[in-house]
Design a protein around this motif. Structure first.
Motif, mmCIF file in Angstrom:
data_model
loop_
_atom_site.group_PDB
_atom_site.id
_atom_site.type_symbol
_atom_site.label_atom_id
_atom_site.label_comp_id
_atom_site.label_asym_id
_atom_site.label_seq_id
_atom_site.Cartn_x
_atom_site.Cartn_y
_atom_site.Cartn_z
ATOM 1 N N VAL A 203 9.592 16.960 37.622
ATOM 2 C CA VAL A 203 8.615 16.320 36.746
ATOM 3 C C VAL A 203 8.098 17.367 35.769
ATOM 4 C CG1 VAL A 203 6.409 15.118 36.612
ATOM 5 C CG2 VAL A 203 7.951 14.685 38.544
ATOM 6 N N LEU A 204 8.322 17.159 34.495
ATOM 7 C CA LEU A 204 7.888 18.108 33.468
ATOM 8 C C LEU A 204 6.586 17.613 32.863
ATOM 9 C CD1 LEU A 204 11.321 18.786 31.708
ATOM 10 C CD2 LEU A 204 10.243 20.081 33.556
ATOM 11 N N ARG A 205 5.505 18.343 33.127
ATOM 12 C CA ARG A 205 4.187 17.968 32.607
ATOM 13 C C ARG A 205 4.020 18.443 31.172
ATOM 14 N NH1 ARG A 205 2.368 14.291 36.309
ATOM 15 N NH2 ARG A 205 2.639 15.089 38.442
ATOM 16 N N ALA A 206 3.320 17.642 30.373
ATOM 17 C CA ALA A 206 3.034 18.053 28.995
ATOM 18 C C ALA A 206 2.049 19.207 28.994
ATOM 19 C CB ALA A 206 2.458 16.872 28.218
ATOM 20 N N GLU A 208 -1.010 21.699 27.302
ATOM 21 C CA GLU A 208 -2.279 21.371 26.654
ATOM 22 C C GLU A 208 -2.078 21.128 25.159
ATOM 23 O OE1 GLU A 208 -5.226 20.810 27.923
ATOM 24 O OE2 GLU A 208 -4.453 21.083 29.963
ATOM 25 N N ALA A 209 -1.222 21.949 24.530
ATOM 26 C CA ALA A 209 -0.977 21.810 23.091
ATOM 27 C C ALA A 209 -0.271 20.481 22.794
ATOM 28 C CB ALA A 209 -0.131 22.982 22.593
ATOM 29 N N GLU A 210 0.668 20.087 23.656
ATOM 30 C CA GLU A 210 1.378 18.829 23.461
ATOM 31 C C GLU A 210 0.444 17.631 23.636
ATOM 32 O OE1 GLU A 210 5.885 20.136 24.886
ATOM 33 O OE2 GLU A 210 4.393 19.515 26.378
ATOM 34 N N LEU A 211 -0.451 17.714 24.648
ATOM 35 C CA LEU A 211 -1.415 16.639 24.858
ATOM 36 C C LEU A 211 -2.364 16.511 23.679
ATOM 37 C CD1 LEU A 211 -2.284 17.207 28.644
ATOM 38 C CD2 LEU A 211 -1.041 15.263 27.662
ATOM 39 N N ALA A 212 -2.796 17.650 23.139
ATOM 40 C CA ALA A 212 -3.706 17.633 21.998
ATOM 41 C C ALA A 212 -3.005 17.039 20.777
ATOM 42 C CB ALA A 212 -4.194 19.057 21.697
ATOM 43 N N GLY A 213 -1.749 17.410 20.570
ATOM 44 C CA GLY A 213 -0.984 16.869 19.446
ATOM 45 C C GLY A 213 -0.797 15.372 19.569
ATOM 46 N N HIS A 214 -0.567 14.916 20.796
ATOM 47 C CA HIS A 214 -0.396 13.493 21.043
ATOM 48 C C HIS A 214 -1.678 12.730 20.711
ATOM 49 C CE1 HIS A 214 1.001 9.826 22.895
ATOM 50 N NE2 HIS A 214 -0.002 9.830 23.761
ATOM 51 N N GLN A 215 -2.812 13.263 21.146
ATOM 52 C CA GLN A 215 -4.095 12.607 20.872
ATOM 53 C C GLN A 215 -4.391 12.562 19.376
ATOM 54 O OE1 GLN A 215 -6.070 10.911 22.916
ATOM 55 N NE2 GLN A 215 -4.604 11.294 24.570
ATOM 56 N N GLU A 216 -3.957 13.594 18.661
ATOM 57 C CA GLU A 216 -4.185 13.644 17.220
ATOM 58 C C GLU A 216 -3.394 12.540 16.512
ATOM 59 O OE1 GLU A 216 -3.612 16.695 13.431
ATOM 60 O OE2 GLU A 216 -3.457 17.452 15.491
ATOM 61 N N VAL A 217 -2.142 12.349 16.940
ATOM 62 C CA VAL A 217 -1.313 11.292 16.352
ATOM 63 C C VAL A 217 -1.914 9.921 16.650
ATOM 64 C CG1 VAL A 217 0.940 10.152 16.456
ATOM 65 C CG2 VAL A 217 0.798 12.646 16.373
ATOM 66 N N LEU A 218 -2.368 9.709 17.895
ATOM 67 C CA LEU A 218 -2.988 8.436 18.258
ATOM 68 C C LEU A 218 -4.229 8.172 17.429
ATOM 69 C CD1 LEU A 218 -2.721 8.367 22.180
ATOM 70 C CD2 LEU A 218 -1.225 7.302 20.503
ATOM 71 N N ALA A 219 -5.001 9.223 17.180
ATOM 72 C CA ALA A 219 -6.224 9.070 16.395
ATOM 73 C C ALA A 219 -5.893 8.663 14.956
ATOM 74 C CB ALA A 219 -7.028 10.370 16.408
ATOM 75 N N GLN A 220 -4.805 9.246 14.399
ATOM 76 C CA GLN A 220 -4.409 8.902 13.037
ATOM 77 C C GLN A 220 -3.964 7.434 12.949
ATOM 78 O OE1 GLN A 220 -1.367 11.768 12.154
ATOM 79 N NE2 GLN A 220 -2.810 13.467 11.897
ATOM 80 N N ILE A 221 -3.206 6.991 13.961
ATOM 81 C CA ILE A 221 -2.752 5.597 13.979
ATOM 82 C C ILE A 221 -3.946 4.661 14.139
ATOM 83 C CG2 ILE A 221 -1.336 3.909 15.225
ATOM 84 C CD1 ILE A 221 0.510 6.197 16.049
ATOM 85 N N ASP A 222 -4.890 5.048 15.001
ATOM 86 C CA ASP A 222 -6.082 4.234 15.235
ATOM 87 C C ASP A 222 -6.910 4.090 13.958
ATOM 88 O OD1 ASP A 222 -7.810 2.804 17.056
ATOM 89 O OD2 ASP A 222 -9.211 4.473 16.836
#
Length: 242
Positions: A203-206, A208-222
């Motif tokens: 199991v490859l965990r994301a 911290e930088a990947e999680l932050a990048g993901h949240q940033e993309v979600l925020a832009q879409i939102d």
């Protein structure tokens, strides 16, 4: 045994109903998706001249065709070769329309009477590549089929190219053919059962930088959707409205 014939024609023009005729016929045989070399290639005397625009496409002169057999003289050979096969054509309506007219002129039933079915690779390509160019040349380029020798249209050459294109378009069917070989007791690859229960996948965990990048993309879409994204509803614990 699965027998298919990849088929192409050259004609004096574009309208069989207005008197245009077949001048060249090219057939390439596939048995179980393999080229057999049992091909059929005929030039025909159309009993009329080709249109100027058609001459520019196929380059087959009226003089060259004068001593060639007429369709009526070779129809038995053509039908015997095609009998019972599945026919593969690019833009089938055009070639089948011309064949039906030639058969009508010699008092024969329509082409479909003699074959098991017709596959139109143009219709197949349009479904697989919507909105893209799906001419034979375009498909050769897209699928890596070498068409460098195609300076003019020729029925046999085009049928050979189309055979390669068709194999590439239907490559996913290879697995089905292997399965058929196993069921029929053939000598092809045999099915092997593997017990996956002992295999542990990591199991490859994301990060911290990947999680932050993901949240940033979600925020832009939102933001772009005016706060209407479904995941924000679930995050707040509210029930999504259907």
């Amino acid at each position: 045994m699965s027998r298919q014939i990849v088929f192409d024609t050259e004609t004096t023009g574009l309208s069989a109903e207005n008197g245009d005729r077949i001048i060249e016929l090219g057939c390439v045989e596939l048995v179980n998706r393999k080229l057999t070399g049992n091909n059929l290639h005929l030039y025909l005397n159309p009993e009329r001249d080709s249109h100027e625009d058609a001459l520019k496409v196929h380059g087959i002169s009226n003089e060259f065709l004068k001593d060639k057999p007429k369709f009526a003289e070779v129809v038995e050979d053509i039908l015997a070769y095609m009998q019972g096969a599945e026919i593969i054509i690019h833009n089938a309506a055009f070639d089948v329309g011309f064949l039906n007219k030639e058969l009508e002129l010699v008092g024969r039933p329509p082409f479909a009477t003699y074959v098991s079915g017709v596959i139109d690779t143009l219709a197949m390509a349009k479904e697989m590549f919507p909105g893209k160019r799906n001419s034979l040349d375009a498909l050769c380029d897209r699928l890596g089929v070498d068409n460098s020798g195609r300076t003019l249209h020729g029925a046999l050459l085009d049928a050979e190219l189309l055979a390669d294109v068709y194999i590439n378009l239907t490559r996913g069917q290879d697995a089905l053919l292997i399965a058929d070989d196993v069921q029929d007791g053939g000598t092809g690859p045999q099915a092997v059962q593997i017990d996956l229960r002992g295999i542990v996948l990591p199991v490859l965990r994301a990060s911290e930088a990947e999680l932050a990048g993901h949240q940033e993309v979600l925020a832009q879409i939102d933001k772009a959707s005016g706060g209407k994204t479904i995941w924000r509803t679930f995050e707040s614990g509210e029930k999504a409205v259907p």
